[in-house]
Write a protein that holds these residues in place. Structure first.
Motif, mmCIF file in Angstrom:
data_model
loop_
_atom_site.group_PDB
_atom_site.id
_atom_site.type_symbol
_atom_site.label_atom_id
_atom_site.label_comp_id
_atom_site.label_asym_id
_atom_site.label_seq_id
_atom_site.Cartn_x
_atom_site.Cartn_y
_atom_site.Cartn_z
ATOM 1 N N LEU A 43 -1.360 12.754 -5.355
ATOM 2 C CA LEU A 43 -2.654 12.639 -4.713
ATOM 3 C C LEU A 43 -3.239 11.231 -4.752
ATOM 4 C CD1 LEU A 43 -4.240 15.971 -5.977
ATOM 5 C CD2 LEU A 43 -3.072 15.520 -3.815
ATOM 6 N N ASP A 44 -2.594 10.312 -5.474
ATOM 7 C CA ASP A 44 -3.117 8.961 -5.595
ATOM 8 C C ASP A 44 -2.523 8.029 -4.555
ATOM 9 O OD1 ASP A 44 -4.635 9.618 -7.803
ATOM 10 O OD2 ASP A 44 -3.104 9.038 -9.244
ATOM 11 N N ALA A 45 -3.376 7.190 -3.975
ATOM 12 C CA ALA A 45 -2.935 6.087 -3.130
ATOM 13 C C ALA A 45 -3.023 4.838 -3.996
ATOM 14 C CB ALA A 45 -3.833 5.966 -1.905
ATOM 15 N N GLU A 46 -2.162 3.847 -3.742
ATOM 16 C CA GLU A 46 -2.114 2.683 -4.618
ATOM 17 C C GLU A 46 -1.991 1.393 -3.823
ATOM 18 O OE1 GLU A 46 0.129 1.561 -8.780
ATOM 19 O OE2 GLU A 46 1.167 2.857 -7.365
ATOM 20 N N LEU A 47 -2.706 0.376 -4.278
ATOM 21 C CA LEU A 47 -2.645 -0.962 -3.707
ATOM 22 C C LEU A 47 -2.147 -1.897 -4.803
ATOM 23 C CD1 LEU A 47 -3.380 -3.151 -1.544
ATOM 24 C CD2 LEU A 47 -5.625 -3.238 -2.634
ATOM 25 N N PHE B 280 -6.414 4.835 -5.866
ATOM 26 C CA PHE B 280 -7.472 5.507 -5.125
ATOM 27 C C PHE B 280 -7.079 6.964 -4.932
ATOM 28 C CE2 PHE B 280 -7.310 1.103 -4.038
ATOM 29 C CZ PHE B 280 -8.622 0.699 -4.021
ATOM 30 N N ARG B 281 -8.062 7.817 -4.767
ATOM 31 C CA ARG B 281 -7.805 9.244 -4.572
ATOM 32 C C ARG B 281 -7.663 9.614 -3.101
ATOM 33 N NH1 ARG B 281 -6.104 10.504 -9.336
ATOM 34 N NH2 ARG B 281 -7.641 10.565 -10.959
ATOM 35 N N LYS B 282 -8.129 8.765 -2.207
ATOM 36 C CA LYS B 282 -8.041 9.068 -0.779
ATOM 37 C C LYS B 282 -7.451 7.880 -0.042
ATOM 38 C CE LYS B 282 -11.863 12.295 -0.150
ATOM 39 N NZ LYS B 282 -13.115 12.523 0.548
ATOM 40 N N ASP B 283 -6.792 8.148 1.064
ATOM 41 C CA ASP B 283 -6.175 7.093 1.865
ATOM 42 C C ASP B 283 -7.197 6.293 2.669
ATOM 43 O OD1 ASP B 283 -3.705 7.831 0.950
ATOM 44 O OD2 ASP B 283 -3.137 8.928 2.749
ATOM 45 N N GLY B 284 -8.354 6.874 3.006
ATOM 46 C CA GLY B 284 -9.328 6.202 3.864
ATOM 47 C C GLY B 284 -9.778 4.855 3.334
ATOM 48 N N VAL C 67 0.863 -1.181 0.000
ATOM 49 C CA VAL C 67 0.000 0.000 0.000
ATOM 50 C C VAL C 67 0.892 1.221 0.000
ATOM 51 C CG1 VAL C 67 -1.667 1.317 1.349
ATOM 52 C CG2 VAL C 67 -1.859 -1.157 1.227
ATOM 53 N N GLU C 68 0.626 2.118 -0.912
ATOM 54 C CA GLU C 68 1.351 3.385 -0.967
ATOM 55 C C GLU C 68 0.328 4.486 -0.756
ATOM 56 O OE1 GLU C 68 3.149 5.908 -4.567
ATOM 57 O OE2 GLU C 68 4.188 3.998 -4.247
ATOM 58 N N THR C 69 0.465 5.226 0.319
ATOM 59 C CA THR C 69 -0.493 6.288 0.619
ATOM 60 C C THR C 69 -0.177 7.526 -0.205
ATOM 61 O OG1 THR C 69 0.828 7.066 2.481
ATOM 62 C CG2 THR C 69 -0.894 5.441 2.954
ATOM 63 N N SER C 70 -1.145 8.412 -0.295
ATOM 64 C CA SER C 70 -0.949 9.633 -1.073
ATOM 65 C C SER C 70 -0.105 10.622 -0.282
ATOM 66 C CB SER C 70 -2.302 10.248 -1.424
ATOM 67 O OG SER C 70 -3.051 10.501 -0.270
ATOM 68 N N GLY C 71 0.554 11.504 -1.014
ATOM 69 C CA GLY C 71 1.390 12.534 -0.391
ATOM 70 C C GLY C 71 0.847 13.912 -0.709
ATOM 71 N N HIS C 72 1.675 14.937 -0.490
ATOM 72 C CA HIS C 72 1.236 16.307 -0.761
ATOM 73 C C HIS C 72 1.097 16.572 -2.249
ATOM 74 C CE1 HIS C 72 1.292 17.682 3.341
ATOM 75 N NE2 HIS C 72 2.491 17.149 3.509
ATOM 76 N N PHE C 73 2.043 16.095 -3.034
ATOM 77 C CA PHE C 73 2.019 16.372 -4.468
ATOM 78 C C PHE C 73 1.450 15.210 -5.269
ATOM 79 C CE2 PHE C 73 5.467 18.985 -2.719
ATOM 80 C CZ PHE C 73 4.940 20.231 -3.032
#
Length: 125
Positions: free
Chosen positions: A87-91, A107-111, A79-85
């Motif tokens: 914006l995508d989180a990835e599984l 995904f666009r959000k970490d939740g 799992v890679e969460t999104s950062g400041h620049f």
């Protein structure tokens, strides 16, 4: 889930009844659905036996690919969460001894990705 959330790629939880109706022809008898998420038109479904990814393709969404991944064949995931620049989180999900991920979901959000990662960890571990 609002239209804007759907267009932005935010996964939202779906009712098990809705998913059962849509996947009735895919599920084996008495296969229970544990979690289900909708990502625009696509679905990510955790059952007691496997992970099902439903990929609706084309403009009308009539062409559908059903990916069924038994939990026992998932060797690892990240799992890679999104950062400041970014914006995508990835599984990413690897099958058996594959060098490249068999599946990569954005995904666009970490939740949502956090909840999905926890469900995958419970099923695989």
């Amino acid at each position: 889930m609002g239209l804007f959330d759907g267009l932005m790629g935010n996964a939202s939880e779906m009712s098990h009844k809705e998913v059962r109706k849509e996947l009735d022809h895919i599920l084996v008898p008495h296969e229970d659905i544990n979690l289900a998420y909708k990502l625009v038109r696509d679905l990510i479904v955790f059952t007691e036996l496997r992970l099902i990814i439903v990929d609706k393709q084309g403009v009308t969404g009539k062409k559908i690919e059903y990916k069924s991944i038994p939990y026992k064949s998932i060797s690892r995931f990240s799992v890679e969460t999104s950062g400041h620049f970014d914006l995508d989180a990835e599984l990413k999900i690897w099958i058996s001894s594959g060098l490249e991920p068999a599946e990569s979901l954005q995904f666009r959000k970490d939740g949502s990705i956090t909840e999905i990662q926890q469900a995958l960890a419970l099923a695989v571990l």
